[in-house]
Motif scaffolding. Sequence first.
Motif, PDB file in Angstrom:
ATOM      1  N   CYS B  39      38.924  38.878  30.160  1.00 52.30           N
ATOM      2  CA  CYS B  39      39.869  38.201  31.057  1.00 52.30           C
ATOM      3  C   CYS B  39      39.344  36.808  31.375  1.00 52.30           C
ATOM      4  O   CYS B  39      38.185  36.669  31.746  1.00 52.30           O
ATOM      5  CB  CYS B  39      39.973  39.031  32.344  1.00 52.30           C
ATOM      6  N   ASN B  40      40.202  35.782  31.224  1.00 54.67           N
ATOM      7  CA  ASN B  40      39.698  34.431  31.489  1.00 54.67           C
ATOM      8  C   ASN B  40      40.637  33.445  32.207  1.00 54.67           C
ATOM      9  O   ASN B  40      40.380  32.249  32.191  1.00 54.67           O
ATOM     10  CB  ASN B  40      39.224  33.795  30.170  1.00 54.67           C
ATOM     11  N   PRO B  41      41.730  33.891  32.839  1.00 54.03           N
ATOM     12  CA  PRO B  41      42.635  32.901  33.444  1.00 54.03           C
ATOM     13  C   PRO B  41      41.987  32.005  34.502  1.00 54.03           C
ATOM     14  O   PRO B  41      42.456  30.883  34.704  1.00 54.03           O
ATOM     15  CB  PRO B  41      43.733  33.757  34.086  1.00 54.03           C
ATOM     16  N   SER B  76      45.439  32.502  42.981  1.00 53.80           N
ATOM     17  CA  SER B  76      46.677  33.230  42.677  1.00 53.80           C
ATOM     18  C   SER B  76      46.795  33.551  41.190  1.00 53.80           C
ATOM     19  O   SER B  76      47.686  34.288  40.793  1.00 53.80           O
ATOM     20  CB  SER B  76      47.890  32.433  43.135  1.00 53.80           C
ATOM     21  N   HIS B  77      45.902  32.995  40.352  1.00 55.47           N
ATOM     22  CA  HIS B  77      45.980  33.294  38.924  1.00 55.47           C
ATOM     23  C   HIS B  77      45.001  34.375  38.495  1.00 55.47           C
ATOM     24  O   HIS B  77      45.007  34.789  37.340  1.00 55.47           O
ATOM     25  CB  HIS B  77      45.750  32.026  38.101  1.00 55.47           C
ATOM     26  N   CYS B  78      44.155  34.830  39.405  1.00 56.93           N
ATOM     27  CA  CYS B  78      43.189  35.871  39.042  1.00 56.93           C
ATOM     28  C   CYS B  78      43.895  37.215  39.075  1.00 56.93           C
ATOM     29  O   CYS B  78      44.317  37.668  40.145  1.00 56.93           O
ATOM     30  CB  CYS B  78      42.006  35.874  40.009  1.00 56.93           C
ATOM     31  N   PRO B  79      44.048  37.888  37.904  1.00 52.77           N
ATOM     32  CA  PRO B  79      44.754  39.176  37.891  1.00 52.77           C
ATOM     33  C   PRO B  79      44.051  40.242  38.730  1.00 52.77           C
ATOM     34  O   PRO B  79      44.673  41.200  39.150  1.00 52.77           O
ATOM     35  CB  PRO B  79      44.743  39.574  36.409  1.00 52.77           C
ATOM     36  N   GLY B  80      42.763  40.051  38.971  1.00 52.82           N
ATOM     37  CA  GLY B  80      42.022  41.026  39.765  1.00 52.82           C
ATOM     38  C   GLY B  80      42.040  40.722  41.254  1.00 52.82           C
ATOM     39  O   GLY B  80      41.450  41.458  42.034  1.00 52.82           O
ATOM     40  N   LEU B  81      42.707  39.632  41.645  1.00 49.06           N
ATOM     41  CA  LEU B  81      42.711  39.170  43.047  1.00 49.06           C
ATOM     42  C   LEU B  81      41.285  39.142  43.595  1.00 49.06           C
ATOM     43  O   LEU B  81      41.020  39.592  44.705  1.00 49.06           O
ATOM     44  CB  LEU B  81      43.593  40.056  43.936  1.00 49.06           C
ATOM     45  N   ALA B  82      40.376  38.620  42.774  1.00 47.00           N
ATOM     46  CA  ALA B  82      38.957  38.690  43.122  1.00 47.00           C
ATOM     47  C   ALA B  82      38.399  37.351  43.597  1.00 47.00           C
ATOM     48  O   ALA B  82      37.199  37.214  43.774  1.00 47.00           O
ATOM     49  CB  ALA B  82      38.162  39.192  41.912  1.00 47.00           C
TER      50      ALA B  82
END
Lengths: 359, 254
Positions: B39-41, B76-82
């Motif tokens: 994952c790299n967004p 807001s672009h982190c799919p993991g909301l991390a």
Amino acid sequence: MIKTDIVVIGGGPAGICAAINAASSGAKVLLLDRDSQLGGQLIKQTHMFFGSQKQHASVRGIDIPGILVKEMEEYKDNIQIMLDATVLGIYEDGVLTIEKNDDYIKIKPKGIIVATGASEKFPAFPNNDLPGIYGAGAVQTLMNVYGVSPGKSVFMVGAGNIGLIVSYQLVQAGVEVKGVICRGPRYGGYAVHASKLKRIGVPIMPGHRVIHAHGKDKLERITLIKLDENKKEISGTEFDIETDVLCISTGLTPLGELLWQMGCEMKFIREFSGHVPVRNEELETTVPGVFVAGDVAGIEEASSAMVEGRLAGLCCAKKLGFTNPEYSSLKEDYLQQLHDLRSGPVGDGIRKGLAKIVV
Amino acid sequence: MLKSTGIPNEKDLESVIPPKERLAKGPVAIIECFEKIPCNPCYTHCARGAIKEFEDINDRPQLNYDICNGCSICVSHCPGLAIFIVDETYSDTEALVKIPYELLPLPVEGSFVTGMDRGGKPICRAKVVKVQNPKFQDKTPIISLAVPKELSMVVRFLSLEDYYSDSTIICRCEEVTLGEVRELIRKGYKTVEEIKRISRCGMGPCQGRTCQQLIMEEIAKATGERIEDIKVHNYRPPILPIKLGRINGGEKNE
């Protein structure tokens, strides 16, 4: 009887991408799906996807079919889409039979790409047929496709990515998630999904198993038992939890019936959760002209399913004489993307599985 | 631990929390991504190039604290909301924590909510300073919370339920509310002893076992003192209320 170059069975992420690439290479493609819309499981995935930009990372799953369908429109002269169409069988002479809105249709393609996906595994315990016990896919369909709440409170069995993500989506839908269990001492999904659930207040309980469901007409209560590090039950640790929904998310198994029918050589691969077809790097099975892509080739993420679809579409078309002008560079790119997605620690099992099945 | 509890430990966190000097300069991203996943967004969306280029898509993000300006695009672009943004320069006593929040209803700007920790436990009262929800964030709103500065690395979620509202009871024995305690602090009663004497907090059957730490926390929040430095009230016998008749007349043999 419909004649076409390539039939793609399954309109999920792998199938749509396969259709796009077969069509962009010049082949006439018929894309079949048993649902009334394209997208497969994507249409229920309200969360942002992982992976890289090439696989639409950080876009929500529900928005990806739209992006792919738009891309497909570029090749609309080469692609025919048939929805509500269930493939019933594939016969020795290469003919597919289909049921569509009570019609019985036969298709004779030159090449076939099977992208049928997977089905859910189900654990055995007493009363597991009580109303209120659902698979995670059904919960997502109710909640995210039809806007229907599956119940007031849910207990989740299985803490892989699907179990963790569906738990999060349930909380988003206003449903109380009473806990998430898995048998092993560590949950299987990504840590970021688990952390997201923890801070929202959902208990994650590794080392537990459901041993009994209770209820008269519908689920009312479940009995759990604690498991030791080796997943052995610790007697005397049973306890009950009240819940009206039990959501089962204990993994998927590849949906390979059509591949068996065609005589593809199949092997049980533990890392892929079931029987998968022996195939080469280009995703062609042991039956010439029959390709696979996505979960039917082994359970993975949607990101790799899309790349596999593109690779299978490209290579199946080439096999039939439709060579994309950029065939070599595209193929190299797809193989590189797959390699990258599978190269980390979470790809360990996938790499092990591939080593046993790719010839 | 992270892979059984879902909560990163101190060692995990140390690796992603910028040095004090950097925190003193202004907003910065805290990327709580501790596992190698494909994952790299975060890296591809960072316009400033503050997140080091991923050689392998499974790399963990590496943030250059000096290039990051806490713009929050990655949040807001982190799919993991991390990813979270922490700004310790927000005020003398408070830090601003920006949190990705995908639940409805959204909190209202200016309202008070409860700051929750990584385990989902209520930690403090927090003011909602801003609710960012533009289209490019694609339904991942970012909530800016003002929290006590010492909790900037603790608060990572919020509950709309205002656990620490003025009507919350602090001293159950004497029925003193949080609002009354706050009002006393505002008037200048800034020690536990003073608040005890004026409000009877801690003078009931439990003798302060419930309320004392809560009052200390409240004083710490208002004055910026560390809780370690706040004096407890005087401890005098009897430790529990007893009937006066018991001591009336002294010991039996006396």
